[in-house]
Design an enzyme around this catalytic site. Structure first.
Site, PDB file in Angstrom:
ATOM      1  N   SER A  41       0.834  -1.210   0.000  1.00  0.00           N
ATOM      2  CA  SER A  41       0.000   0.000   0.000  1.00  0.00           C
ATOM      3  C   SER A  41       0.865   1.255   0.000  1.00  0.00           C
ATOM      4  CB  SER A  41      -0.896   0.029   1.244  1.00  0.00           C
ATOM      5  OG  SER A  41      -1.889  -0.955   1.131  1.00  0.00           O
ATOM      6  N   GLY A 113      -5.859  -3.479  -8.170  1.00  0.00           N
ATOM      7  CA  GLY A 113      -6.945  -2.523  -7.933  1.00  0.00           C
ATOM      8  C   GLY A 113      -6.409  -1.199  -7.415  1.00  0.00           C
ATOM      9  N   ARG A 141     -13.828  -6.168 -11.482  1.00  0.00           N
ATOM     10  CA  ARG A 141     -14.038  -5.527 -10.170  1.00  0.00           C
ATOM     11  C   ARG A 141     -14.741  -4.170 -10.289  1.00  0.00           C
ATOM     12  NH1 ARG A 141      -8.562  -5.996  -6.900  1.00  0.00           N
ATOM     13  NH2 ARG A 141      -9.931  -5.184  -5.267  1.00  0.00           N
ATOM     14  N   SER A 185     -13.430   2.474   1.762  1.00  0.00           N
ATOM     15  CA  SER A 185     -12.369   2.100   0.829  1.00  0.00           C
ATOM     16  C   SER A 185     -11.249   3.130   0.861  1.00  0.00           C
ATOM     17  CB  SER A 185     -12.932   1.978  -0.594  1.00  0.00           C
ATOM     18  OG  SER A 185     -11.855   1.966  -1.519  1.00  0.00           O
ATOM     19  N   GLN A 187      -8.814   3.054  -1.076  1.00  0.00           N
ATOM     20  CA  GLN A 187      -8.445   3.359  -2.464  1.00  0.00           C
ATOM     21  C   GLN A 187      -9.289   4.510  -3.005  1.00  0.00           C
ATOM     22  OE1 GLN A 187      -8.788  -0.431  -4.425  1.00  0.00           O
ATOM     23  NE2 GLN A 187      -6.954  -1.228  -3.434  1.00  0.00           N
ATOM     24  N   ASP A 333      -7.734  -7.389   4.325  1.00  0.00           N
ATOM     25  CA  ASP A 333      -6.765  -8.230   3.617  1.00  0.00           C
ATOM     26  C   ASP A 333      -6.304  -9.428   4.451  1.00  0.00           C
ATOM     27  OD1 ASP A 333      -6.907  -6.540   1.450  1.00  0.00           O
ATOM     28  OD2 ASP A 333      -5.148  -5.368   2.031  1.00  0.00           O
ATOM     29  N   LYS A 360     -12.940  -8.593  -4.120  1.00  0.00           N
ATOM     30  CA  LYS A 360     -11.476  -8.462  -4.151  1.00  0.00           C
ATOM     31  C   LYS A 360     -10.958  -9.211  -5.388  1.00  0.00           C
ATOM     32  CE  LYS A 360     -10.980  -5.918  -0.558  1.00  0.00           C
ATOM     33  NZ  LYS A 360     -10.512  -4.550  -0.734  1.00  0.00           N
ATOM     34  N   ARG A 406      -3.761 -13.820  -1.982  1.00  0.00           N
ATOM     35  CA  ARG A 406      -3.993 -14.002  -0.536  1.00  0.00           C
ATOM     36  C   ARG A 406      -4.628 -15.363  -0.236  1.00  0.00           C
ATOM     37  NH1 ARG A 406      -1.806  -9.498   1.202  1.00  0.00           N
ATOM     38  NH2 ARG A 406      -2.370  -7.550   0.190  1.00  0.00           N
TER      39      ARG A 406
HETATM   40  C1  S3P Z   1      -5.729  -0.935  -0.196  1.00  0.00           C
HETATM   41  C2  S3P Z   1      -6.992  -0.853   0.324  1.00  0.00           C
HETATM   42  C3  S3P Z   1      -7.882  -2.020   0.444  1.00  0.00           C
HETATM   43  C4  S3P Z   1      -7.111  -3.323   0.360  1.00  0.00           C
HETATM   44  C5  S3P Z   1      -6.131  -3.347  -0.766  1.00  0.00           C
HETATM   45  C6  S3P Z   1      -5.130  -2.209  -0.644  1.00  0.00           C
HETATM   46  C7  S3P Z   1      -4.930   0.303  -0.281  1.00  0.00           C
HETATM   47  O1  S3P Z   1      -8.827  -1.970  -0.603  1.00  0.00           O
HETATM   48  O2  S3P Z   1      -7.986  -4.412   0.263  1.00  0.00           O
HETATM   49  O3  S3P Z   1      -5.422  -4.574  -0.774  1.00  0.00           O
HETATM   50  O4  S3P Z   1      -3.704   0.232  -0.463  1.00  0.00           O
HETATM   51  O5  S3P Z   1      -5.519   1.378  -0.155  1.00  0.00           O
HETATM   52  P1  S3P Z   1     -10.132  -1.028  -0.546  1.00  0.00           P
HETATM   53  O6  S3P Z   1      -9.659   0.343  -0.371  1.00  0.00           O
HETATM   54  O7  S3P Z   1     -10.822  -1.238  -1.850  1.00  0.00           O
HETATM   55  O8  S3P Z   1     -10.909  -1.555   0.607  1.00  0.00           O
END
Ligand code: S3P
Length: 447
Positions: A41, A113, A141, A185, A187, A333, A360, A406
């Site tokens: 991340s 993602g 997704r 989220s 992200q 995760d 996911k 995972r």
């Molecule tokens: C992540 C946020 C999570 C996580 C992903 C990495 C990130 O997803 O599952 O592996 O780095 O911000 P979401 O933000 O979609 O929940």
């Protein structure tokens, strides 16, 4: 067929992508000390912000996973100069001072993602057209969650069916806004903040529950002012970023496979050095402690706002746990590996409010249930989670990873204490986030 770290590794599928089958034999203990490659991340975010910044950044211990390599490849196509020293794990990025070059090809986000969603935020403000695409899993997704707010800020984005990639993005002038995402989220929050950094006026994101805060901390490390109060984060547009020299802490989610492996062996003693301990990422240790494992922080320091520590985990009598609400979001995760060790607890593990697991890299609720059953366990599957009763013995089985990193690693951990051998079909998926997983595991298991 070659002799792998865990038994035989065979390449199959002569016509499709190479698939590896790993045979995992049970082991008798987990003991030793390891250090992990950089957090996925944090690596994504630092790479993107370094490419946006003015000057040359050096990122040490950059994630070795394929996902973070996808981010670098996209940034290269956008004109950033990137040197990747794969022996020293140092990435040097010449920033574009806020102005990317229009790419001449589609930006391939692979399986990632994070790359697609956060890069969409970065590119929403860039005055050109580009296409973000990815592999079969990524193009299934949901992307509407990131497309909708970016459109509200002024970007024009076409999707393949209102929800899915490829995303054709026509960036340009953005206006700041106040946004309340419907799903928790990090992200989405990050995409809106990265767009907000380049927008006119202020952008505010108010989250339903607090998610990982690496973007807020990274933006500050690159010199931006970001305000936060509880679940509300705000950023003023038009701020410039400066280059940094930074160390990526060991990946917290990769560490969770090792912590869980240690938790299920009565004589275990595992130390993980230099691991990310950001409170929005470290709640697996709280759950393991609540279950009865002994988790101890031996050392803790702060770098660029992120906590990094050395952690020791020894097992204990594992009781049971209920994970729900905000904790499910924080552990999203880590839930597959928690499910995978649940049969070895006394009272089992129940997970609620984790519907996000279904969207996911695979439907992780369905696959957790399918693979636990393949190893002889009982499990109740629900729309938003599962209940895995405790006190169950697992036998070896055939694990279907569906190409999900995972799932491959979670069931490798379950297999360590099963009776008989387990085959992990598609074990190579681990390299999406953690190519060294099998090699490092081999260092700490006793046969
Ligand atoms: C992540 C946020 C999570 C996580 C992903 C990495 C990130 O997803 O599952 O592996 O780095 O911000 P979401 O933000 O979609 O929940």
């Amino acid at each position: 067929m070659e002799e792998g770290f865990f038994g035989k590794t065979a390449a199959r599928d002569a016509h499709g992508p190479v698939q590896m089958r790993k045979v995992i034999e049970p082991v008798s203990n987990v003991i030793g000390a390891i250090r992990l490659p950089g957090d996925k991340s944090i690596s994504h975010r630092y790479a993107m912000l370094a490419a946006l910044a003015d000057g040359t950044s050096r990122l040490h211990n950059y994630s070795t996973g394929a996902d973070c390599a996808s981010t670098l490849a996209c940034l290269r196509s956008l004109g950033a100069t990137i040197e990747h020293d794969k022996t020293q794990h140092i990435v040097t990025i010449g920033g574009r001072a806020g102005h990317f070059a229009p790419p001449t090809e589609h930006l391939d986000c692979g399986n990632s993602g994070s790359t697609m969603r956060m890069l969409a935020g970065v590119l929403a403000a860039q005055p050109f057209e580009c296409v973000l695409t990815g592999d079969a899993s990524l193009t299934r997704r949901p992307m509407g969650r990131v497309v909708r707010p970016l459109r509200q800020m002024g970007a024009r984005i076409e999707t393949s069916d209102g929800e899915r990639a490829p995303l054709r993005l026509h960036g340009g002038r953005l206006t700041g806004m106040e946004y309340r995402p419907e799903v928790a989220s990090a992200q989405v929050k990050s995409a809106v903040l990265f767009a907000g950094l380049q927008a006119e006026g202020e952008t505010i994101v108010e989250e339903p529950v607090r998610t990982r805060d690496h973007s807020e901390l990274a933006l500050r490390a690159f010199g931006a002012r970001v305000e936060r109060s509880r679940n509300r984060v705000s950023i003023q547009g038009g701020q410039k970023l400066h280059a940094v020299e930074a160390l990526m802490p060991g990946d917290a989610s990769s560490a969770s496979f090792f912590f869980c492996a240690a938790a299920i062996f009565p004589e275990s003693n595992l130390v993980v050095e230099g691991v990310l301990m950001n409170p929005t990422r470290a709640s697996l240790l709280d759950v393991l402690s609540a279950l009865g494992a002994k988790a101890k922080v031996l050392q803790l320091e702060e770098q660029n706002g992120e906590l990094i520590g050395t952690v020791k985990v020894e097992s204990g009598d594992l009781r049971g746990a209920l994970v729900e609400g905000a904790q499910s979001a924080a552990l999203i995760d880590e839930l597959p590996v928690l499910a995978a060790i649940a049969p070895y607890t006394r009272d089992g593990i129940e997970v609620r409010d984790a519907r996000e697991l279904r969207v996911k890299e695979s439907d992780r609720i369905a696959l957790v249930a399918k693979n636990l059953r393949a190893m002889g366990a009982e499990v109740e599957e629900r729309e938003d989670g599962f209940t895995v009763p405790g006190g169950q013995r697992l036998h070896g089985g055939e694990i279907d990873t569906a190409g999900d990193h995972r799932i491959a690693m979670a069931f490798t951990v379950a297999a360590l204490r099963a009776s008989g051998a387990t085959t992990i079909d598609g074990a190579e998926a681990a390299s999406v986030s953690f190519p060294e997983f099998y090699e490092l595991l081999d260092l700490v298991v006793e046969r």
